[in-house]
Design an enzyme around this catalytic site. Structure first.
Site, PDB file in Angstrom:
ATOM      1  N   GLU A 165       0.793  -1.223   0.000  1.00  0.00           N
ATOM      2  CA  GLU A 165       0.000   0.000   0.000  1.00  0.00           C
ATOM      3  C   GLU A 165       0.831   1.281   0.000  1.00  0.00           C
ATOM      4  O   GLU A 165       0.415   2.290  -0.554  1.00  0.00           O
ATOM      5  CB  GLU A 165      -0.938   0.012   1.221  1.00  0.00           C
ATOM      6  CG  GLU A 165      -2.043  -1.025   1.169  1.00  0.00           C
ATOM      7  CD  GLU A 165      -3.042  -0.758   0.058  1.00  0.00           C
ATOM      8  OE1 GLU A 165      -3.318   0.425  -0.237  1.00  0.00           O
ATOM      9  OE2 GLU A 165      -3.547  -1.736  -0.528  1.00  0.00           O
ATOM     10  N   SER A 431     -45.312 -24.116 -13.936  1.00  0.00           N
ATOM     11  CA  SER A 431     -46.774 -24.091 -13.792  1.00  0.00           C
ATOM     12  C   SER A 431     -47.241 -23.265 -12.607  1.00  0.00           C
ATOM     13  O   SER A 431     -48.440 -22.984 -12.485  1.00  0.00           O
ATOM     14  CB  SER A 431     -47.309 -25.517 -13.665  1.00  0.00           C
ATOM     15  OG  SER A 431     -47.075 -26.243 -14.864  1.00  0.00           O
TER      16      SER A 431
END
Length: 724
Positions: A165, A431
């Site tokens: 970082e 269905s």
């Protein structure tokens, strides 16, 4: 003074007047200003001298210089003037840029939080989710993790963060110009944002004091706060603050909470590989969390290890050894299915109260007892029969007739998969969509006793078939719905118009996009379970629209009310008479149709099964006046099951849950329901050639149908008729 001189033996007469005065003012070569200080007049030859003294002859021209672009003659001072002008205007521009930057910095600083609030970094709020009885269901927000100091941690843990970082952490003053330049160059080369130039101090300032928005104001404030932090704290103190405040995903803030969440151990005991994985998470904690994306987390950890080796924090051998033995994330304890509810609540909170600045309590409609029953019903039934039917996942939603969700199961195991199949997933309902077709028919003037032909059908080359691949000729709409006859549903859908069927479904609460084609009658357009169950609620409550919801109130810890749900305004979406007919038709599905195994003693119940193409989805949506419950079973990759139908495993899960949910509850009939005579199955039996002993028989009783003792309708016939 001589007024003229001889030339070639001639004589010049003296001039008077204006001409004489001009002649007297002529300059001799000695009077001319030399071009340079070092230049001296040269001696001329006699001939040259005579020429120069001749007033009639022009003086010789010097060597010509290249013309200027503007057509004027160029002087040696032109280039000097150009450079001075460039320098002047560059200085002016630089001054204005400096003034603008100073002004922007002052303006950004004026919008910073008060200095007092910067002294104590705030922690993220906690979200406590409670059930309808007040018991705590789940907690979201910051995990309980004690602050750690650098001396308590293995040296490679903070170094992992520095390596990936902010490599120059110990040499800059909060803002790293070299890092910003490097990131800018990388982003230009990649034509996008591939790197960031923020230091660890800037990230700390952003995470503690600022929002996550990407604006110029926020970046300026971030830089100013970073400089303030560097003056206020030492480098080690800043690094400790960072490690204890950064977000690691899955609700974990700080390295201690993250180590406990992902590896089940304190941060002081993490290995080098685990430290690298934790450092890799801060880039994108939600996407790279190892419990959600183990492959992505592992690849990112490898990048961190390579960066540590490049920075000489570890040796190449150590990096290779850690890469060869990647860490394994532990499964969190207590990862019950109620976490699917908690995740869903987290998604709607922003719409209800906006950004959360303090800890809150969310009161929900969830009944903890029903939630436990629903979880057991789904998990136990899948454990017993998932292999047999090749089914890996299931979901259940139960809500009251007004849409209040009482229980939700988004999958069989939250620890293994946080994907909510009850809310997020969209599948073909099969269905289970047919009630919207038949309701449209009822509203257009047909009745449950209207007869339509069950026979082969060809719709522009598409030939829908029944589950049993048998046809029964003329049948009533009630029989067609109960037996889930596909050809009749398609015929009725085309008769009333697919667009009208879609409008009916949307009116009742289906929000997904539906294709208005012939196959819509068989549920080929995908929907979510939550919206399908919510649409069925209109059949259970007398025809009113129901809005599925789970949050009732939101309060702060000191009792301040932030949100209270207001009751929905009654909106009649189905006429009472039509509701009664639909309830009657769907009740027959449980009595003699595909869901005949579903029964709740003492209660009137109705519903519809559904099975999508190639047995990929198995559904059952059923309801009483007390609860509307839907069950789905299938596979996440949409692979076919081994003939799992809606009338099988989903009905079993539904029945187990609903029977437990209705214990001790006073029975109630469906609103506007009208009990009529049971349709005669003997008539259907005769149509397909199954003899009945002793000649004609009266219509079988409901108990006889359920028990399979209805005359000649043995188990074989029932299976052939009602396989789905």
């Amino acid at each position: 003074m001589a007024w003229g001189r001889k030339k070639s033996g001639g004589r010049k007469e003296p001039l008077f007047g204006v001409g004489a005065s001009l002649a007297a003012l002529r300059l001799s070569p000695q009077d001319r200003v030399p071009y340079g200080e070092d230049e001296k007049p040269k001696k001329s030859s006699p001939k040259r001298k005579a020429d120069e003294e001749d007033d009639d002859e022009p003086p010789p021209e010097r060597k010509a210089r290249p013309p200027r672009s503007d057509g004027k003659r160029r002087s040696k001072s032109d280039s000097g003037i150009t450079l001075s002008r460039l320098f002047y205007w560059g200085a002016v521009l630089g001054l204005w840029v400096a003034i603008a930057l100073v002004g922007a910095a002052i303006w950004a600083g004026a919008h910073l939080p008060p200095v007092q609030s910067l002294e104590i970094p705030k922690r993220p709020p906690t979200i406590e989710i409670v059930g309808v009885d007040g018991s705590v269901l789940a907690q979201r927000g910051e995990m309980a993790g004690a602050n750690v100091t650098l001396k308590d941690l293995p040296s490679y843990l903070p170094k992992a963060f520095i390596a990936i970082e902010d490599r120059r952490f110990y040499s800059h003053y909060g803002v790293d110009p070299f890092g910003i330049l490097r990131a800018a160059v990388a982003n230009v080369l990649h034509r996008g944002v591939s790197q960031g130039g923020s230091t660890l101090t800037q990230q700390l300032a952003k995470n503690i004091f600022l929002t996550q928005e990407r604006t110029l104001l926020r970046k300026l404030q971030e830089a100013e706060l970073a400089l303030w932090l560097e003056r206020k704290y030492s480098k080690n103190e800043i690094l400790e603050l960072y490690l204890n405040r950064v977000y690691f995903g899955s609700g974990a803030y700080g390295v201690e909470a993250a180590a406990q969440r992902y590896f089940g151990k304190p941060a002081r005991n993490v290995t080098l590989a685990e430290a690298a994985m934790l450092a890799g998470l801060v880039k994108s904690p939600s996407r790279l969390a190892p419990n959600r994306n183990p492959e992505g987390a592992e690849k990112r950890a490898q990048i961190v290890l390579a960066a540590m080796a490049d920075a000489k924090f570890i040796s190449d051998a150590q990096a290779q050894a850690s890469i060869a033995h990647p860490p394994v994330s532990v499964k969190p304890a207590g990862a019950g299915t109620v976490n699917y509810v908690a995740d869903w609540i987290g998604e709607v909170l922003d719409d209800l109260v906006g950004q959360i600045e303090e800890s809150i309590v969310v009161e929900t409609t969830i009944d903890p007892k029903l939630q436990a029953v629903a979880e057991a019903a789904v998990i136990d039934e899948l454990a017993a029969k998932s292999v047999k039917f090749s089914v890996t996942q299931g979901a259940l939603v139960a809500m009251s007739a007004d849409g209040a969700v009482r229980a939700m199961v988004g999958g069989r195991n939250y620890a293994e998969s946080q994907y909510n199949r009850a809310v997020t997933a969209k599948r073909q309902p099969g269905s289970a969509f047919k009630p919207f077709v038949y309701l449209t028919a009822i509203e257009s003037g047909l009745t449950p006793e209207t007869v339509r032909q069950d026979a082969p059908l060809d719709v522009k080359g598409w030939k829908p078939e029944n589950y049993s691949r048998e046809y029964f000729g003329p049948v009533t709409l009630t029989q067609a719905l109960a037996m889930s006859l596909n050809t009749v549903a398609v015929r009725v859908g085309l008769e009333v118009g697919p667009k009208n069927v879609v409008r009916t479904a949307h009116r009742l609460g289906i929000s997904s996009k539906l294709e208005p084609n012939a196959s819509i009658a068989l549920g080929t357009s995908e929907v979510s379970m939550i919206e399908l169950v919510g649409a069925y609620a209109a059949f259970a409550n007398g025809g009113f629209a129901a809005s599925p919801h789970v949050v009732t109130r939101i309060k702060t810890l000191d009792g301040k009310l932030l949100y209270a749900r207001q009751p929905d305004q009654p909106s009649q979406v189905i006429e009472p008479r039509n509701v009664a007919m639909m309830d009657r038709m769907m009740e027959e599905t449980l009595i003699s149709g595909t869901a005949r195994k579903a029964e709740i003693p003492g209660w009137m119940a109705a519903g519809k099964t559904g099975t999508s193409q190639d047995f990929r989805d198995a559904w059952f949506i059923g309801y009483t006046a007390n609860l509307v419950t839907g069950v789905w079973l299938g596979n996440d990759d949409n692979s076919p099951t081994k003939k799992a139908t809606g009338g099988g495993l989903p009905v079993e899960v539904w029945t187990r849950f609903m029977r437990a949910a209705h214990q001790g509850v006073a029975a109630a009939a469906l609103p506007n329901s009208q009990l009529g005579p049971v349709s005669s199955l003997a008539q259907i039996a005769s149509q397909i050639g199954v003899p009945t002993s002793g000649g004609a028989r009266p219509a079988p009783t409901r108990a006889a149908v359920r028990s399979g003792a209805a005359g000649g309708l043995d188990g074989w016939l029932m299976d052939r008729l009602f396989g789905r």
